[in-house]
Design an enzyme around this catalytic site. Structure first.
Site: not given
Ligand code: NAD
Length: 498
Positions: A255, A388, A289, A180
């Site tokens: 992550e 962040e 990230c 997803k």
């Molecule tokens: P997000 O948490 O909003 O969404 C990530 C994914 O989770 C999306 O596909 C979203 O649709 C899904 N999601 C959201 N709510 C959910 C739920 N209740 N149940 C299941 N899935 C759900 O994050 P984002 O805004 O897409 O990405 C940015 C974040 O990702 C930042 O905090 C960044 O630091 C982090 N990030 C971390 C890494 C790492 O390797 N540590 C790498 C890239 C990004």
């Protein structure tokens, strides 16, 4: 350069077939034009159920999970080739939905997606498992067996590079999966599904469900047919994922976010540190990230470093991400732009801050552009140092000695990466011990080694991926013992006088 045709609609891909466009229509918005460029039809719980069922069926059919490693390796290498053959198309789609500059999509994101498949192809052909032969009576060895059905949830900031790390790892070890992606960035997964099929990944091994997190993502993570969850995204979502996975006793790696310190000591190679400080925060439009978003400068070099840093930031080329010369494109969404600007607005209000440059929406319209922003902060306890921000926004703090620098770096809810710049072996050795972060990059920016573990301390996540850490997530370990001779077995149920 021909502009890539954008898929007019995106549905879900289950058991080798694109699904009819029946789900709720969610617009996919261009960060450049601010207008819809495609429509995503959301997968509901029933479609998620169908995707998990397809994954389970193919897993149990063992066409892929039971295939020889050599065969899986060849298929993964063909996926790599397929990605490279369509790299321009993929790069343009990544730009269309993220706004990431095309030079970075071509130079980093798409090559990394190809490398993910190559890496796991090579890894499975070289991997071995422990054997314990110390006991004279029996041998014990470990089998790594595919865990089953993996739910793979990816964010929007580097859609293809991050999602393919999960897909490649999951299928290399013989799992079936349901991916997803973020609802904001579904476009490049349309060609990816075709590339996987053309390379010989059997139908049903990689399924794709598109939709919003609380609907599609939540149905997927909570599905009892899922054995493993690999999640990359924000910390708040990570907690929900951890809870749902915990309730279902599923294996899980999360992550999450970061607020990484980039520590520059006075004895560092300041030319390289300067180049790296820019890349560490402004690559990917600052939406990464592992951004070095807290720049910690040792006091004797701070004034001069800041002057040169700000001059370079002010020269960053902001503009159309499809222009090969662009260094900063628009942010992903209006919400993300407003979030970044709200931190800048806060920084303009108090004496504990100094906005050194940027802090406003860039003078480009339409588009979710934000001027690259540099803020000097008096204290690490200010929100710009704690949250962040996830945009082209860096906060500068100053320090006197190594102990103070490490204390500031560690004074964070996050612990994803740290950067250290110093020519002193004693200083870098002290740093690599003291820093509470999953990765420490010394005199180097953004150098991900896929063989090594990657992940965070504290609120930056639980678990690691990369090499054998991905294997630990995507496999079950089975311990097998066999005798090497007929050693005596306790004989029970035999009468004493027999
Ligand atoms: P997000 O948490 O909003 O969404 C990530 C994914 O989770 C999306 O596909 C979203 O649709 C899904 N999601 C959201 N709510 C959910 C739920 N209740 N149940 C299941 N899935 C759900 O994050 P984002 O805004 O897409 O990405 C940015 C974040 O990702 C930042 O905090 C960044 O630091 C982090 N990030 C971390 C890494 C790492 O390797 N540590 C790498 C890239 C990004």
């Amino acid at each position: 350069m021909n502009r890539q045709a954008i898929p007019a609609q995106v549905t879900s891909f289950i058991d080798g077939r694109w699904q009819p466009a029946t789900g709720l229509a969610v617009p996919v918005v261009s960060p450049v034009s601010e207008r819809p460029i495609s429509v995503l039809h959301e997968a509901d719980a029933a479609q998620v159920d169908a995707a998990v069922a397809a994954a389970r069926r193919t897993f149990e059919a063992a066409t892929w999970s039971g295939a020889a490693v050599a065969e899986r390796k060849q298929v993964l290498l063909r996926v790599r080739d397929g990605i490279l053959a369509r790299s321009e198309e993929l790069a343009q789609l990544e730009v269309a939905h993220t706004g990431v500059p095309i030079a970075q999509a071509r130079g980093r994101h798409v090559p990394r997606a190809a490398l993910n498949f190559e890496f796991f192809a090579e890894f499975i052909s070289q991997a071995s498992s422990p054997l314990f032969d110390q006991n004279p009576d029996y041998l014990t060895f470990v089998r790594h067996e595919p865990a089953g059905v993996a739910a793979l949830i990816a964010p929007w900031n580097a859609p293809l590079a991050l999602a393919t790390m999960k897909v490649a790892g999951a299928i290399a070890f013989g799992n079936s999966c349901v991916l997803k992606p973020s609802e904001l960035t579904p476009l490049s997964f349309v060609p990816l599904m075709q590339i996987l099929a053309d390379a010989g990944v059997p139908a049903g091994v990689v399924n794709l469900v598109n939709g919003r997190g609380p609907v599609t993502g939540s149905a997927l993570v909570g599905h009892p047919g899922v054995d493993v969850v690999a999640f990359t995204g924000g910390t708040a979502t990570g907690r929900l994922i951890g809870e749902a996975a915990g309730r279902g006793l599923k294996k899980v790696v999360t992550e999450l976010g970061g607020k990484s310190a980039n520590i520059v000591f006075a004895d560092a190679d300041l030319e390289r540190a300067l180049d790296a400080a820019l890349v560490a925060v402004f690559a990917n439009n600052g939406q990464q990230c592992l951004a070095g978003s807290r720049l910690l400068l040792q006091r004797p070099i701070a004034a001069q470093f800041i002057e040169r840093f700000v001059a370079r930031v002010q020269s960053l080329r902001i503009g159309d991400p499809l222009d090969a010369a662009t260094e900063i494109g628009p942010l992903i969404s209006a919400a993300q732009r407003d979030r970044v600007l709200s931190f800048a607005a806060q920084a303009r209000t108090g004496p504990e801050y100094e906005v050194l440059c940027g802090g406003r929406a860039a003078a480009l319209s339409p588009g979710f552009y934000v001027e690259p922003t540099v803020v000097r902060a008096k204290s690490n306890s200010l929100p710009v140092c704690r949250e962040e921000i996830f945009g082209p926004f860096v906060t500068i703090l100053e320090f006197d000695d190594a102990e103070a620098a490490f204390a500031i770096a560690n004074d964070s809810q996050f612990g994803l990466v740290s950067y250290v710049w110093s020519a002193s072996l004693a200083t870098v050795t002290a740093a690599l011990r003291a820093l509470r972060a999953g990765v420490v990059w010394i005199n180097t920016p953004l150098t991900r080694e896929l063989r090594a573990p990657f992940g965070g301390y504290k609120n930056s996540g639980v678990g690691r991926d990369g090499g054998s850490w991905s294997r630990a997530l995507f496999t079950e370990e089975k311990t097998v013992t066999i005798p090497v001779r007929d050693f005596p077995i306790l004989r029970m149920g035999i009468s004493a006088d027999a």
